[in-house]
Design a protein around this motif. Sequence first.
Motif, PDB file in Angstrom:
ATOM      1  N   MET A   1       0.837  -1.212   0.000  1.00 44.61           N
ATOM      2  CA  MET A   1       0.000   0.000   0.000  1.00 44.61           C
ATOM      3  C   MET A   1       0.875   1.265   0.000  1.00 44.61           C
ATOM      4  O   MET A   1       1.865   1.343   0.710  1.00 44.61           O
ATOM      5  CB  MET A   1      -0.862  -0.064   1.270  1.00 44.61           C
ATOM      6  N   THR A   2       0.523   2.211  -0.825  1.00 38.91           N
ATOM      7  CA  THR A   2       1.195   3.507  -0.790  1.00 38.91           C
ATOM      8  C   THR A   2       0.105   4.544  -0.586  1.00 38.91           C
ATOM      9  O   THR A   2      -0.967   4.427  -1.183  1.00 38.91           O
ATOM     10  CB  THR A   2       1.860   3.827  -2.162  1.00 38.91           C
ATOM     11  N   GLU A   3       0.402   5.546   0.229  1.00 36.47           N
ATOM     12  CA  GLU A   3      -0.604   6.588   0.397  1.00 36.47           C
ATOM     13  C   GLU A   3      -0.076   7.895  -0.182  1.00 36.47           C
ATOM     14  O   GLU A   3       1.064   8.284   0.078  1.00 36.47           O
ATOM     15  CB  GLU A   3      -0.947   6.753   1.882  1.00 36.47           C
ATOM     16  N   LEU A   4      -0.903   8.545  -1.003  1.00 37.00           N
ATOM     17  CA  LEU A   4      -0.527   9.862  -1.531  1.00 37.00           C
ATOM     18  C   LEU A   4      -1.463  10.882  -0.907  1.00 37.00           C
ATOM     19  O   LEU A   4      -2.641  10.598  -0.689  1.00 37.00           O
ATOM     20  CB  LEU A   4      -0.722   9.914  -3.045  1.00 37.00           C
ATOM     21  N   ARG A   5      -0.901  12.047  -0.643  1.00 35.86           N
ATOM     22  CA  ARG A   5      -1.763  13.103  -0.105  1.00 35.86           C
ATOM     23  C   ARG A   5      -1.830  14.260  -1.087  1.00 35.86           C
ATOM     24  O   ARG A   5      -0.855  14.605  -1.732  1.00 35.86           O
ATOM     25  CB  ARG A   5      -1.219  13.616   1.231  1.00 35.86           C
ATOM     26  N   GLY A   6      -3.034  14.806  -1.209  1.00 41.84           N
ATOM     27  CA  GLY A   6      -3.209  15.968  -2.072  1.00 41.84           C
ATOM     28  C   GLY A   6      -4.264  16.854  -1.458  1.00 41.84           C
ATOM     29  O   GLY A   6      -4.491  16.808  -0.253  1.00 41.84           O
ATOM     30  N   ILE A   7      -4.924  17.612  -2.293  1.00 46.99           N
ATOM     31  CA  ILE A   7      -5.974  18.500  -1.789  1.00 46.99           C
ATOM     32  C   ILE A   7      -7.316  17.893  -2.180  1.00 46.99           C
ATOM     33  O   ILE A   7      -7.539  17.566  -3.354  1.00 46.99           O
ATOM     34  CB  ILE A   7      -5.812  19.900  -2.413  1.00 46.99           C
ATOM     35  N   GLY A   8      -8.170  17.699  -1.193  1.00 42.36           N
ATOM     36  CA  GLY A   8      -9.502  17.164  -1.476  1.00 42.36           C
ATOM     37  C   GLY A   8     -10.273  18.214  -2.249  1.00 42.36           C
ATOM     38  O   GLY A   8     -10.600  19.271  -1.716  1.00 42.36           O
ATOM     39  N   ALA A   9     -10.548  17.943  -3.529  1.00 44.40           N
ATOM     40  CA  ALA A   9     -11.163  18.982  -4.355  1.00 44.40           C
ATOM     41  C   ALA A   9     -12.629  18.717  -4.616  1.00 44.40           C
ATOM     42  O   ALA A   9     -13.388  19.629  -4.909  1.00 44.40           O
ATOM     43  CB  ALA A   9     -10.407  19.098  -5.678  1.00 44.40           C
ATOM     44  N   SER A  10     -13.036  17.469  -4.542  1.00 47.83           N
ATOM     45  CA  SER A  10     -14.446  17.155  -4.740  1.00 47.83           C
ATOM     46  C   SER A  10     -14.730  15.918  -3.901  1.00 47.83           C
ATOM     47  O   SER A  10     -14.059  14.896  -4.046  1.00 47.83           O
ATOM     48  CB  SER A  10     -14.704  16.914  -6.236  1.00 47.83           C
ATOM     49  N   GLU A 234      -8.301  -5.104   4.219  1.00 40.41           N
ATOM     50  CA  GLU A 234      -8.896  -4.372   5.339  1.00 40.41           C
ATOM     51  C   GLU A 234      -9.241  -2.928   4.977  1.00 40.41           C
ATOM     52  O   GLU A 234     -10.296  -2.419   5.334  1.00 40.41           O
ATOM     53  CB  GLU A 234      -7.908  -4.331   6.507  1.00 40.41           C
ATOM     54  N   GLU A 235      -8.291  -2.327   4.260  1.00 35.50           N
ATOM     55  CA  GLU A 235      -8.547  -0.936   3.861  1.00 35.50           C
ATOM     56  C   GLU A 235      -9.765  -0.858   2.944  1.00 35.50           C
ATOM     57  O   GLU A 235     -10.599   0.047   3.055  1.00 35.50           O
ATOM     58  CB  GLU A 235      -7.310  -0.356   3.168  1.00 35.50           C
ATOM     59  N   ILE A 236      -9.846  -1.801   2.018  1.00 39.03           N
ATOM     60  CA  ILE A 236     -10.995  -1.798   1.102  1.00 39.03           C
ATOM     61  C   ILE A 236     -12.290  -1.915   1.910  1.00 39.03           C
ATOM     62  O   ILE A 236     -13.248  -1.181   1.682  1.00 39.03           O
ATOM     63  CB  ILE A 236     -10.872  -2.939   0.067  1.00 39.03           C
ATOM     64  N   LYS A 237     -12.271  -2.796   2.904  1.00 44.56           N
ATOM     65  CA  LYS A 237     -13.474  -2.997   3.725  1.00 44.56           C
ATOM     66  C   LYS A 237     -13.834  -1.707   4.476  1.00 44.56           C
ATOM     67  O   LYS A 237     -14.987  -1.274   4.500  1.00 44.56           O
ATOM     68  CB  LYS A 237     -13.204  -4.132   4.722  1.00 44.56           C
TER      69      LYS A 237
END
Length: 571
Positions: A1-10, A234-237
């Motif tokens: 798993m990789t997590e990317l962070r950005g700006i929640g735009a919608s 688990e994340e999907i759930k």
Amino acid sequence: MTELRGIGASKGIQIGKAFVLQSPNLSVKEYKVNNIDDELVRFEKSINQAVNDLEKIKSHVEKEIGEEHAKIFSAHLLVLQDPELLNTVKDKIKFEQMNAEKALQDSANQFITIFESMDNEYMKERAADIRDVSKRVISYLLGEPLVTTSDITDEVILIAHDLLPSDTAQLNRNYAKGIITDIGGRTSHSAIMSRSMGIPSVVGTTNATETIKAGTTVIIDGQNGTVIVEPSEEEIKYFKGKMEKEQEREEQLKQLINQPSVSSDGHQIELAANIGSPKDLNTVLENDAEGVGLFRTEFLYMDRDRLPTEEEQFEAYKEVLSTLDGKPVVIRTLDVGGDKDLPYLNLPEELNPFLGFRAIRLCLERDDIFRVQLRALLRASVYGNLKVMFPMVATLEEFREAKKILLEEKANLLAEEMAVNDDIEVGIMVEIPSTAVLADQFAKEVDFFSIGTNDLIQYTLAADRMNENVSHLYQPYHPAVLRLIKQVIDAAHAENKWTGMCGEMAGDEVAIPILLGLGLDEFSMSASTILEARHQIRNLNYEEIGRSIEDILNKRTNIEVESYIKEHFIK
Ligand code: PEP
Ligand code: MG
């Protein structure tokens, strides 16, 4: 798993397979070919591949998006059969031993230059067709096939560096379940477009196109601005559970359809939608908008490679006005420049584009373009309740000049015995501090204000809305911004005029109580947030917030205001 962070735009959560939209490197080198026959065969083969591509895209667009949008691909197919162009390329290969991609690039440029210099709209369009088509053929010759949004034929999460208006024009909204971009902020145009389409999006992740491989599973959370690549079971759930809760919430909010937007103590406001194209109308109706508070007409200019004609514009405005069936529709005249480029206008490069030759400044200089739009608007005015709005007005002279041109075009149409609505309100966007400060004078001459906080905030705090390095200074609740807003609303009310807000702030949970307390008349936002805003307003007490307004305006910082609102007015 990789997590990317950005700006929640919608907002919204989606889980799906990644479709990565990448622009290949199409730079062409020249070299001498030894075997001319082989080179001719290579050229023919790439033409056939491009024809195949275009036929597929054309029938897909016809079926899924509409015949009108498919026309461009018929024009492109014609270019690939044009003997003049093809023979010029072949002659270069035969007689100059030039490699096919260079021969095509040179020949295409030759034709483009000739067609573009003609004073004829049709020929100018042909130049644009040749540019597009030769790019596609060159991509095959270089072994770097082009991927476009029209190649999406299944449900996907779309990953792109940025999403251009031409990409969205070809996008099937039923297939794009989420949008993730490398660049941009909450008020960049890909963010605005995804909100108006109601598609969850995260922008400004910096490296999504590099990190995410096509076909991998991705979870996008448009509220928090997170992207999870290759999630665990688990994340999907966990996220599926969140999606279900969101859906339940949406169902609950639907009960507010046809309910008034009124505070608990009876103060009524108008909740309107921001749109970028007639294609957004479905979401507007589904979410029970009480009007359109901002139609950003620049998208009509940006999703093509030439200026839209009066007729094309007339049809778009007429569709919006008739669909809204008498509800107010505020249409903003062309706002390009800044981050919104129109390549075919060849605007000069600028050091400070947001402070440069944009919006009304450009329209007053290029009144040939402006007049076409005003004629289309005036002709469409008989189909509904049109209000015309000028963007980026900094001085009264600009407003007066723009209104004068509008009245001239109205007189011209009447002289041509065309029908024009006699009752069109003419207002301005308040996005520049000079106009907010001088609102009392403007209010005597305009019919309404709409506060464009996306720009007003960046100009008040001198913090570029696109620049991530100064995003901490882009502060919507800064008391200076709030005081300017108050000044504008009060100035309008003193002259019995109304004030709306069409910047993103109008749909912001923390800002809504303040704006209600300040007496804002119309709140215009992406359609998908309307019911949530209605829910919030129906649970707020106008009188009670009114009593706190002075306290709020006397706060010293953005964060102080935010904490105060959260503590007192958000449950
Ligand atoms: C604004 O500036 O608030 C606005 C609505 O205009 P745009 O985002 O199109 O610049
Ligand atoms: Mg603006």
